[in-house]
Design a protein around this motif. Sequence first.
Motif, PDB file in Angstrom:
ATOM      1  N   ARG A 283       7.988   2.614   6.952  1.00  0.00           N
ATOM      2  CA  ARG A 283       8.478   3.246   5.726  1.00  0.00           C
ATOM      3  C   ARG A 283       7.798   4.594   5.485  1.00  0.00           C
ATOM      4  O   ARG A 283       6.684   4.816   5.930  1.00  0.00           O
ATOM      5  CB  ARG A 283       8.217   2.331   4.511  1.00  0.00           C
ATOM      6  CG  ARG A 283       8.918   0.984   4.589  1.00  0.00           C
ATOM      7  CD  ARG A 283       8.509   0.099   3.428  1.00  0.00           C
ATOM      8  NE  ARG A 283       9.119  -1.217   3.492  1.00  0.00           N
ATOM      9  CZ  ARG A 283      10.267  -1.536   2.904  1.00  0.00           C
ATOM     10  NH1 ARG A 283      10.915  -0.612   2.216  1.00  0.00           N
ATOM     11  NH2 ARG A 283      10.762  -2.756   3.005  1.00  0.00           N
ATOM     12  N   SER A 284       8.531   5.454   4.770  1.00  0.00           N
ATOM     13  CA  SER A 284       7.952   6.727   4.357  1.00  0.00           C
ATOM     14  C   SER A 284       6.973   6.490   3.214  1.00  0.00           C
ATOM     15  O   SER A 284       6.897   5.393   2.641  1.00  0.00           O
ATOM     16  CB  SER A 284       9.056   7.689   3.905  1.00  0.00           C
ATOM     17  OG  SER A 284       9.701   7.188   2.752  1.00  0.00           O
ATOM     18  N   LEU A 285       6.235   7.534   2.861  1.00  0.00           N
ATOM     19  CA  LEU A 285       5.235   7.404   1.802  1.00  0.00           C
ATOM     20  C   LEU A 285       5.893   7.016   0.478  1.00  0.00           C
ATOM     21  O   LEU A 285       5.443   6.076  -0.197  1.00  0.00           O
ATOM     22  CB  LEU A 285       4.469   8.719   1.642  1.00  0.00           C
ATOM     23  CG  LEU A 285       3.457   8.769   0.483  1.00  0.00           C
ATOM     24  CD1 LEU A 285       2.376   7.721   0.677  1.00  0.00           C
ATOM     25  CD2 LEU A 285       2.856  10.156   0.377  1.00  0.00           C
ATOM     26  N   ALA A 286       6.950   7.727   0.098  1.00  0.00           N
ATOM     27  CA  ALA A 286       7.610   7.434  -1.180  1.00  0.00           C
ATOM     28  C   ALA A 286       8.184   6.027  -1.184  1.00  0.00           C
ATOM     29  O   ALA A 286       8.084   5.299  -2.177  1.00  0.00           O
ATOM     30  CB  ALA A 286       8.705   8.468  -1.448  1.00  0.00           C
ATOM     31  N   ASP A 287       8.786   5.627  -0.071  1.00  0.00           N
ATOM     32  CA  ASP A 287       9.362   4.288   0.023  1.00  0.00           C
ATOM     33  C   ASP A 287       8.277   3.222  -0.037  1.00  0.00           C
ATOM     34  O   ASP A 287       8.441   2.169  -0.666  1.00  0.00           O
ATOM     35  CB  ASP A 287      10.161   4.168   1.320  1.00  0.00           C
ATOM     36  CG  ASP A 287      11.016   2.914   1.350  1.00  0.00           C
ATOM     37  OD1 ASP A 287      11.282   2.357   0.275  1.00  0.00           O
ATOM     38  OD2 ASP A 287      11.416   2.482   2.448  1.00  0.00           O
ATOM     39  N   ALA A 288       7.152   3.476   0.627  1.00  0.00           N
ATOM     40  CA  ALA A 288       6.065   2.501   0.627  1.00  0.00           C
ATOM     41  C   ALA A 288       5.483   2.315  -0.769  1.00  0.00           C
ATOM     42  O   ALA A 288       5.190   1.186  -1.184  1.00  0.00           O
ATOM     43  CB  ALA A 288       4.970   2.955   1.596  1.00  0.00           C
ATOM     44  N   LEU A 289       5.321   3.403  -1.503  1.00  0.00           N
ATOM     45  CA  LEU A 289       4.767   3.286  -2.849  1.00  0.00           C
ATOM     46  C   LEU A 289       5.742   2.622  -3.813  1.00  0.00           C
ATOM     47  O   LEU A 289       5.323   1.934  -4.751  1.00  0.00           O
ATOM     48  CB  LEU A 289       4.392   4.676  -3.378  1.00  0.00           C
ATOM     49  CG  LEU A 289       3.262   5.395  -2.628  1.00  0.00           C
ATOM     50  CD1 LEU A 289       3.039   6.780  -3.207  1.00  0.00           C
ATOM     51  CD2 LEU A 289       1.972   4.587  -2.679  1.00  0.00           C
ATOM     52  N   ALA A 290       7.032   2.807  -3.577  1.00  0.00           N
ATOM     53  CA  ALA A 290       8.036   2.256  -4.486  1.00  0.00           C
ATOM     54  C   ALA A 290       8.376   0.806  -4.193  1.00  0.00           C
ATOM     55  O   ALA A 290       8.907   0.116  -5.069  1.00  0.00           O
ATOM     56  CB  ALA A 290       9.304   3.109  -4.426  1.00  0.00           C
TER      57      ALA A 290
ATOM     58  N   ILE B 103       7.051  -4.856   0.995  1.00  0.00           N
ATOM     59  CA  ILE B 103       6.137  -4.726   2.132  1.00  0.00           C
ATOM     60  C   ILE B 103       5.231  -5.949   2.222  1.00  0.00           C
ATOM     61  O   ILE B 103       4.972  -6.477   3.315  1.00  0.00           O
ATOM     62  CB  ILE B 103       5.312  -3.434   2.003  1.00  0.00           C
ATOM     63  CG1 ILE B 103       6.220  -2.210   2.127  1.00  0.00           C
ATOM     64  CG2 ILE B 103       4.215  -3.381   3.046  1.00  0.00           C
ATOM     65  CD1 ILE B 103       5.516  -0.900   1.918  1.00  0.00           C
ATOM     66  N   ALA B 104       4.733  -6.421   1.067  1.00  0.00           N
ATOM     67  CA  ALA B 104       3.870  -7.600   1.066  1.00  0.00           C
ATOM     68  C   ALA B 104       4.616  -8.823   1.597  1.00  0.00           C
ATOM     69  O   ALA B 104       4.080  -9.604   2.396  1.00  0.00           O
ATOM     70  CB  ALA B 104       3.346  -7.859  -0.343  1.00  0.00           C
ATOM     71  N   ARG B 105       5.857  -9.006   1.181  1.00  0.00           N
ATOM     72  CA  ARG B 105       6.642 -10.152   1.672  1.00  0.00           C
ATOM     73  C   ARG B 105       6.919 -10.030   3.163  1.00  0.00           C
ATOM     74  O   ARG B 105       6.877 -11.028   3.908  1.00  0.00           O
ATOM     75  CB  ARG B 105       7.947 -10.247   0.883  1.00  0.00           C
ATOM     76  CG  ARG B 105       7.758 -10.666  -0.570  1.00  0.00           C
ATOM     77  CD  ARG B 105       9.090 -10.974  -1.224  1.00  0.00           C
ATOM     78  NE  ARG B 105       9.913  -9.784  -1.345  1.00  0.00           N
ATOM     79  CZ  ARG B 105       9.893  -8.958  -2.388  1.00  0.00           C
ATOM     80  NH1 ARG B 105       9.061  -9.193  -3.399  1.00  0.00           N
ATOM     81  NH2 ARG B 105      10.678  -7.908  -2.441  1.00  0.00           N
ATOM     82  N   GLU B 106       7.191  -8.808   3.609  1.00  0.00           N
ATOM     83  CA  GLU B 106       7.450  -8.599   5.034  1.00  0.00           C
ATOM     84  C   GLU B 106       6.201  -8.895   5.872  1.00  0.00           C
ATOM     85  O   GLU B 106       6.285  -9.542   6.929  1.00  0.00           O
ATOM     86  CB  GLU B 106       7.913  -7.155   5.243  1.00  0.00           C
ATOM     87  CG  GLU B 106       8.260  -6.812   6.680  1.00  0.00           C
ATOM     88  CD  GLU B 106       8.721  -5.377   6.833  1.00  0.00           C
ATOM     89  OE1 GLU B 106       8.676  -4.854   7.964  1.00  0.00           O
ATOM     90  OE2 GLU B 106       9.129  -4.771   5.811  1.00  0.00           O
TER      91      GLU B 106
END
Length: 302
Positions: free
Chosen positions: A131-138, A143-146
């Motif tokens: 993921r990109s930075l903006a996507d990761a922060l949002a 991400i935790a579930r993945e």
Amino acid sequence: MNRIIALVIVVVAVLFAGASTLLVVDQRHVAVVYSRGGSNPVVVGTGLHVKLPAPLQSAMIVDTRVRTLAPSDADHCVTSDKSELLVTPALKYRVTDPLKLFNETEGDQQSANDRLAAALRSALGEAFGKRSLADALAHQGAIAREAQAAMAGTAGTLGVELVDLQFLRVDFPHAAADAVYKRMTAAEEKAASDARAQTSAEVAEIKADAERQRDAVLADAYAAAQSIKGGGDAKAAAIAADAFGRDPNFYQFYQSLQAYRSVFKAGDVIVVDPDSEFFRFMRSPDGNAASTNPAASASRKH
């Protein structure tokens, strides 16, 4: 004296041997009892159990409650656009298969924690790297579930069930924080500027449309008013023509009255011959009577 000392030693040895044969397990734990070399492991539950004294048999106490694995240092994760993040995770898990845990770790539970921590770092690095930075922060929850799903296989081989994975903190490294914040601020300002420009364009379009509608309404109203006025003028002309046609002298009288109204205004001074044709309807209703003072000049002030 020597006999007393020997007796004490024997009693202590017997007590020690007896104590090593007893195993107490409370309701928060289970125990894996195994023979020398880790052979013949057996899981025992809550209660008081008897086993052979060490080193013939030993026991590994396993906590079956939900526990939390929280690394002391934040993990370094890199996003797809090469932005670095410091991630502090908290993994909740519990042991569901103590026998599998014993076989995989050979009785060393710390190695299980180390393997879970390594699997967690790997799963987080892979999840953030997609993921990109903006996507990761949002989308930190996604991400935790993945990451939790990615490390489920490793946890299963250890006899461990993953309960939950959360991020205690997601932050930027100190060296990159200022640059990242400036970049994010610039991006937000650009988005705000674009939104304002779009809003201004929409407002201008709405105003133009309202003005067009207003002009159309005014034009329709003016056309309707002119039509009504034209109809009224036509009716008035028809009524006047009918009246004038019935009595031609009335038309002359009416026109003379209109002329008097236009000429004689307040404050005007007019010097004119009273026998003039202009005043014939003032001398007689039918406009044919002779003047009562043909030689005089008249001065009127209204």
